[in-house]
Scaffold this motif. Structure first.
Motif, PDB file in Angstrom:
ATOM      1  N   CYS A   1       0.502   3.580   3.430  1.00 35.00           N
ATOM      2  CA  CYS A   1       1.208   3.284   4.686  1.00 35.00           C
ATOM      3  C   CYS A   1       2.514   2.522   4.452  1.00 35.00           C
ATOM      4  O   CYS A   1       3.275   2.300   5.395  1.00 35.00           O
TER       5      CYS A   1
ATOM      6  N   CYS B   1      -6.995  -0.956   2.308  1.00 39.61           N
ATOM      7  CA  CYS B   1      -5.815  -1.466   3.006  1.00 39.61           C
ATOM      8  C   CYS B   1      -6.246  -1.876   4.413  1.00 39.61           C
ATOM      9  O   CYS B   1      -6.893  -1.087   5.112  1.00 39.61           O
TER      10      CYS B   1
ATOM     11  N   CYS C   1      -4.062   0.719   6.989  1.00 40.47           N
ATOM     12  CA  CYS C   1      -4.392   2.148   7.125  1.00 40.47           C
ATOM     13  C   CYS C   1      -5.832   2.469   6.713  1.00 40.47           C
ATOM     14  O   CYS C   1      -6.292   3.575   6.938  1.00 40.47           O
TER      15      CYS C   1
ATOM     16  N   CYS D   1       0.880  -1.165   0.000  1.00 36.94           N
ATOM     17  CA  CYS D   1       0.000   0.000   0.000  1.00 36.94           C
ATOM     18  C   CYS D   1       0.919   1.216   0.000  1.00 36.94           C
ATOM     19  O   CYS D   1       1.783   1.349   0.871  1.00 36.94           O
TER      20      CYS D   1
END
Ligand SMILES: [Zn+2]
Length: 126
Positions: free
Chosen positions: A88, A111, A114, A85
């Motif tokens: 994050c 995600c 996050c 991701c």
């Protein structure tokens, strides 16, 4: 008389320095103003582009994105790139990757770390 000449000379020198500093200030001000104008134009252009794109996004997805953006420091969606991701920078584990793989192409995937919306591309590593 000599002292008067020295003072006049010093005054002329200082006046010249003040003029030089003022010229530099004027040039810097002009550069700043030009940069501000450029930024204003870019901001207007980006805002218009964003408005066009936002208009094509379903209302509920846009609402989710705006909420996440507010919670996540201005970034509500992030690209899934090489299994990570980009919001994050955490790599998705195999279970999460399989869930993303199994999701419909138009499904909103997020995600697990996050909670940002994950944007899938050909480089997502799926
Ligand atoms: Zn994330």
């Amino acid at each position: 008389m000599e002292r008067r000449e020295a003072i006049q000379e010093r005054l002329a020198e200082l006046t010249e320095r003040v003029s030089a500093v003022q010229a530099k200030t004027d040039a810097a001000t002009a550069r700043r103003d030009a940069a501000e104008a450029e930024l204003d134009a870019e901001e207007a252009s980006v805002a218009k582009e964003r408005e066009l794109i936002a208009g094509s996004v379903p209302a509920d997805l846009l609402k989710l994105y705006e909420k996440l953006r507010e919670q996540q420091g201005g970034v509500g969606a992030a690209r899934l790139y090489q299994r990570k991701c980009e919001g994050c920078h955490i790599e998705l584990n195999i279970t999460e990757l399989n869930d993303v793989r199994a999701a419909a192409r138009d499904a909103v995937v997020r995600c697990e770390n996050c909670r940002r919306i994950l944007v899938r591309t050909s480089e997502s590593g799926l």
